[in-house]
Design a protein around this motif. Structure first.
Motif, PDB file in Angstrom:
ATOM      1  N   GLN A 223       0.841  -1.128  -0.060  1.00 16.94           N
ATOM      2  CA  GLN A 223      -0.091   0.137  -0.068  1.00 16.94           C
ATOM      3  C   GLN A 223       0.908   1.244  -0.274  1.00 16.94           C
ATOM      4  O   GLN A 223       0.543   2.190  -0.679  1.00 16.94           O
ATOM      5  N   PHE A 224       2.147   1.305   0.641  1.00 16.68           N
ATOM      6  CA  PHE A 224       2.938   2.329   0.958  1.00 16.68           C
ATOM      7  C   PHE A 224       4.456   2.143   0.043  1.00 16.68           C
ATOM      8  O   PHE A 224       5.204   2.878   0.294  1.00 16.68           O
ATOM      9  N   CYS A 225       4.069   1.310  -1.071  1.00 18.20           N
ATOM     10  CA  CYS A 225       5.314   1.024  -1.983  1.00 18.20           C
ATOM     11  C   CYS A 225       4.879   0.686  -3.247  1.00 18.20           C
ATOM     12  O   CYS A 225       4.342  -0.475  -3.588  1.00 18.20           O
ATOM     13  N   VAL A 226       4.737   1.793  -4.138  1.00 14.73           N
ATOM     14  CA  VAL A 226       4.199   1.593  -5.336  1.00 14.73           C
ATOM     15  C   VAL A 226       4.967   1.524  -6.450  1.00 14.73           C
ATOM     16  O   VAL A 226       6.067   2.610  -6.480  1.00 14.73           O
ATOM     17  N   GLN A 227       5.039   1.074  -7.507  1.00 12.07           N
ATOM     18  CA  GLN A 227       5.678   1.007  -8.768  1.00 12.07           C
ATOM     19  C   GLN A 227       5.354   2.135  -9.469  1.00 12.07           C
ATOM     20  O   GLN A 227       4.045   2.365  -9.900  1.00 12.07           O
ATOM     21  N   VAL A 228       6.159   2.747 -10.225  1.00  9.10           N
ATOM     22  CA  VAL A 228       5.936   3.970 -10.878  1.00  9.10           C
ATOM     23  C   VAL A 228       5.544   3.524 -12.365  1.00  9.10           C
ATOM     24  O   VAL A 228       6.237   2.645 -12.846  1.00  9.10           O
ATOM     25  N   SER A 229       4.648   3.960 -12.950  1.00  7.03           N
ATOM     26  CA  SER A 229       4.230   3.857 -14.088  1.00  7.03           C
ATOM     27  C   SER A 229       3.837   5.287 -14.924  1.00  7.03           C
ATOM     28  O   SER A 229       4.067   6.378 -14.285  1.00  7.03           O
ATOM     29  N   THR A 230       3.777   5.366 -16.300  1.00  8.64           N
ATOM     30  CA  THR A 230       3.610   6.455 -16.993  1.00  8.64           C
ATOM     31  C   THR A 230       2.443   7.196 -16.311  1.00  8.64           C
ATOM     32  O   THR A 230       1.386   6.764 -15.639  1.00  8.64           O
ATOM     33  N   ARG A 231       2.501   8.543 -16.565  1.00  6.63           N
ATOM     34  CA  ARG A 231       1.270   9.390 -15.992  1.00  6.63           C
ATOM     35  C   ARG A 231       1.125  10.554 -16.943  1.00  6.63           C
ATOM     36  O   ARG A 231       1.814  11.224 -17.456  1.00  6.63           O
ATOM     37  N   VAL A 232      -0.430  10.597 -17.440  1.00  4.47           N
ATOM     38  CA  VAL A 232      -0.828  11.677 -18.316  1.00  4.47           C
ATOM     39  C   VAL A 232      -1.434  12.646 -17.304  1.00  4.47           C
ATOM     40  O   VAL A 232      -2.206  12.283 -16.284  1.00  4.47           O
ATOM     41  N   ASN A 233      -1.143  13.901 -17.129  1.00  9.65           N
ATOM     42  CA  ASN A 233      -1.522  15.062 -16.718  1.00  9.65           C
ATOM     43  C   ASN A 233      -2.216  16.056 -17.353  1.00  9.65           C
ATOM     44  O   ASN A 233      -1.881  16.177 -18.647  1.00  9.65           O
ATOM     45  N   ILE A 234      -2.698  17.175 -16.886  1.00  9.88           N
ATOM     46  CA  ILE A 234      -3.178  18.464 -17.487  1.00  9.88           C
ATOM     47  C   ILE A 234      -2.465  19.493 -16.941  1.00  9.88           C
ATOM     48  O   ILE A 234      -2.310  19.730 -15.592  1.00  9.88           O
ATOM     49  N   PHE A 242      -0.762  24.949 -11.307  1.00 10.00           N
ATOM     50  CA  PHE A 242      -2.048  24.199 -11.854  1.00 10.00           C
ATOM     51  C   PHE A 242      -1.526  22.834 -12.481  1.00 10.00           C
ATOM     52  O   PHE A 242      -1.057  22.711 -13.498  1.00 10.00           O
ATOM     53  N   VAL A 243      -2.180  21.709 -11.947  1.00 10.46           N
ATOM     54  CA  VAL A 243      -2.001  20.358 -12.595  1.00 10.46           C
ATOM     55  C   VAL A 243      -2.911  19.496 -12.113  1.00 10.46           C
ATOM     56  O   VAL A 243      -3.762  19.872 -11.180  1.00 10.46           O
ATOM     57  N   ALA A 244      -3.474  18.663 -13.073  1.00 11.64           N
ATOM     58  CA  ALA A 244      -4.639  17.712 -12.786  1.00 11.64           C
ATOM     59  C   ALA A 244      -4.413  16.491 -13.639  1.00 11.64           C
ATOM     60  O   ALA A 244      -3.396  16.395 -14.246  1.00 11.64           O
ATOM     61  N   ARG A 245      -5.534  15.607 -13.386  1.00 10.64           N
ATOM     62  CA  ARG A 245      -5.587  14.382 -14.201  1.00 10.64           C
ATOM     63  C   ARG A 245      -6.803  13.635 -14.219  1.00 10.64           C
ATOM     64  O   ARG A 245      -7.552  13.947 -13.180  1.00 10.64           O
ATOM     65  N   ASP A 246      -7.142  13.143 -15.060  1.00 10.78           N
ATOM     66  CA  ASP A 246      -8.312  12.016 -15.122  1.00 10.78           C
ATOM     67  C   ASP A 246      -8.057  10.969 -14.122  1.00 10.78           C
ATOM     68  O   ASP A 246      -7.028  10.644 -13.876  1.00 10.78           O
ATOM     69  N   ARG A 285     -16.563   5.013 -11.430  1.00 17.27           N
ATOM     70  CA  ARG A 285     -16.764   6.583 -11.546  1.00 17.27           C
ATOM     71  C   ARG A 285     -15.754   6.876 -12.599  1.00 17.27           C
ATOM     72  O   ARG A 285     -14.752   6.545 -12.573  1.00 17.27           O
ATOM     73  N   MET A 286     -15.871   8.006 -13.060  1.00 14.56           N
ATOM     74  CA  MET A 286     -14.948   8.736 -13.884  1.00 14.56           C
ATOM     75  C   MET A 286     -14.776  10.225 -13.036  1.00 14.56           C
ATOM     76  O   MET A 286     -15.767  10.817 -13.067  1.00 14.56           O
ATOM     77  N   GLY A 287     -13.518  10.024 -12.922  1.00 11.82           N
ATOM     78  CA  GLY A 287     -13.221  11.409 -11.757  1.00 11.82           C
ATOM     79  C   GLY A 287     -12.273  12.259 -12.373  1.00 11.82           C
ATOM     80  O   GLY A 287     -11.555  11.964 -13.442  1.00 11.82           O
ATOM     81  N   PHE A 288     -11.858  12.987 -11.514  1.00 13.05           N
ATOM     82  CA  PHE A 288     -11.088  14.257 -12.127  1.00 13.05           C
ATOM     83  C   PHE A 288     -10.267  14.642 -10.576  1.00 13.05           C
ATOM     84  O   PHE A 288     -10.981  15.054  -9.700  1.00 13.05           O
ATOM     85  N   VAL A 289      -8.998  14.763 -10.484  1.00 17.83           N
ATOM     86  CA  VAL A 289      -8.372  15.315  -9.434  1.00 17.83           C
ATOM     87  C   VAL A 289      -7.434  16.387  -9.844  1.00 17.83           C
ATOM     88  O   VAL A 289      -6.564  16.515 -10.860  1.00 17.83           O
ATOM     89  N   ALA A 294      -2.757  15.118  -8.223  1.00 20.13           N
ATOM     90  CA  ALA A 294      -2.465  14.414  -9.350  1.00 20.13           C
ATOM     91  C   ALA A 294      -1.129  14.134  -9.897  1.00 20.13           C
ATOM     92  O   ALA A 294      -0.895  13.375 -10.874  1.00 20.13           O
ATOM     93  N   VAL A 295      -0.179  14.475  -9.118  1.00 20.14           N
ATOM     94  CA  VAL A 295       1.233  14.033  -9.399  1.00 20.14           C
ATOM     95  C   VAL A 295       1.762  12.997  -8.173  1.00 20.14           C
ATOM     96  O   VAL A 295       2.820  13.163  -7.841  1.00 20.14           O
ATOM     97  N   GLU A 296       1.093  12.414  -7.537  1.00 22.01           N
ATOM     98  CA  GLU A 296       1.363  11.560  -6.502  1.00 22.01           C
ATOM     99  C   GLU A 296       1.582  10.036  -7.261  1.00 22.01           C
ATOM    100  O   GLU A 296       0.586   9.562  -7.997  1.00 22.01           O
ATOM    101  N   VAL A 297       2.414   9.215  -6.753  1.00 23.53           N
ATOM    102  CA  VAL A 297       2.512   8.017  -7.140  1.00 23.53           C
ATOM    103  C   VAL A 297       1.927   7.045  -6.069  1.00 23.53           C
ATOM    104  O   VAL A 297       2.048   6.791  -5.159  1.00 23.53           O
TER     105      VAL A 297
END
Length: 347
Positions: A223-234, A242-246, A285-289, A294-297
């Motif tokens: 739960q507190f050790c996560v493998q990084v994957s690609t991230r699409v941001n806004i 200002f930064v966001a993501r779906d 659910r289709m969300g937005f943060v 939005a830039v947390e692993v």
């Protein structure tokens, strides 16, 4: 239609799964939001756009309102920090943006900041026809409407940073709903939002990060050790904050192979610069943060479509990688839209 109690449980779950406290300032959990200042002075009004009149406003409000009172086509949802319109027939969301209202947690640079031109669900011939259920509770808004074989819920928060938004379709036949997000356009090019492949995530793909990791190579994952994957941001070219993501739960993004980064990288995320398309399970659910959430692993939210329980709170124990500003031209996703037809929805 989902009961209010069941909806609140699902919302609590998603927020717990997606939202960690901000590293510097911003939104903590719902019970702590006001202490962080990001939601100070928050509050919602529901507006009839045809007449300009306020139909519902205040806090601790639960009302069922005739659609006729809300206007002929769309009605306005107006907060201190966030605003958008909702189309009555399908609960499409139009002209979502941040107001730029003053706040010590502001991420807009004090300017009205457009984000989405539209978030449109394809109900494949079904439509909404009931009265509209409206709940206002300080910074939290919930809207609900149903029709034959269909219900829709919208939940959002009125906060300067971490403006959580969720759209939930539920169909009587149990099949998925395709939702298309189109980013806004702006007369000021600097304020026009765009999707990008975050190079800080791209550079660390495969590493394990988080407070419980003992090795960047092996983790072990938890739960507190996560493998990084690609991230699409806004982001945009005006505000470095200002930064966001779906953010989806029980939903799959539809790849668009025509689209990639301006300087192609492998594997391509197959994502366009101004549009994203999602197939959302019934009850998903289709969300937005936005903001540092939005830039947390982070781990993906647990799959849940019924009686979701609050859990998975990370309390700042995961890594926040941020994003470069201005976003490098080579990391921006192009073209803005694709010309090829999308694959059909597979219910």
């Amino acid at each position: 239609m989902l009961t209010s109690q069941r909806w609140r449980r699902c919302v609590a779950f998603v927020c717990a799964a997606l939202i960690a406290p901000l590293a510097v300032v911003g939104l903590a959990g719902p019970a702590q939001a006001k202490k962080g200042g990001a939601c100070d002075g928050a509050g919602w009004s529901i507006v009839n756009l045809a007449t300009g009149s306020t139909v519902v406003a205040g806090t601790d409000v639960e009302r069922t309102v005739s659609a006729d009172l809300l206007g002929p086509g769309t009605f306005g949802v107006r907060g201190r920090y966030v605003g958008y319109d909702v189309r009555l027939t399908d609960f499409a969301v139009l002209d979502y943006g941040f107001t730029g209202a003053a706040s010590r947690a502001d991420m807009t640079g004090g300017r009205p900041t457009p984000v989405f031109a539209s978030k449109v669900p394809d109900h494949r011939g079904l439509s909404l026809s009931s009265a509209v259920e409206i709940t206002l509770d300080d910074e939290v808004l919930e809207l609900g409407r149903s029709g034959s074989g269909l219900s829709m819920k919208i939940q959002s928060k009125d906060c300067a940073q971490g403006g959580i938004f969720q759209m939930e379709p539920e169909r009587g036949d149990g099949t998925a709903t395709r939702i298309t997000h189109t980013l806004a356009t702006s007369a000021d090019p600097a304020l026009q939002p765009f999707y990008f492949d975050n190079p800080r995530f791209r550079a660390r793909v495969g590493e394990f990060l988080g407070s419980a990791c003992t090795s960047a190579l092996t983790g072990p994952p938890s739960q507190f050790c996560v493998q990084v994957s690609t991230r699409v941001n806004i982001a945009n070219d005006f505000s470095p904050a200002f930064v966001a993501r779906d953010s989806a739960q029980v939903a799959d993004r539809v790849p668009q192979p025509e689209c990639t980064t301006a300087v192609p990288v492998e594997p391509s995320v197959q994502h366009c610069g101004g549009v994203s398309v999602w197939d959302v399970a019934s009850g998903g659910r289709m969300g937005f943060v936005s903001g540092e959430d939005a830039v947390e692993v982070a781990n993906p939210p647990t799959e849940c479509v019924s009686d979701c329980q609050a859990q998975n709170q990370v309390r700042g124990r995961l890594a926040v990688l941020g994003f470069p500003f201005p976003v490098p031209d080579g990391s921006r996703l192009v073209p803005r839209t694709a010309s090829a037809a999308l694959p059909p929805l597979v219910p």
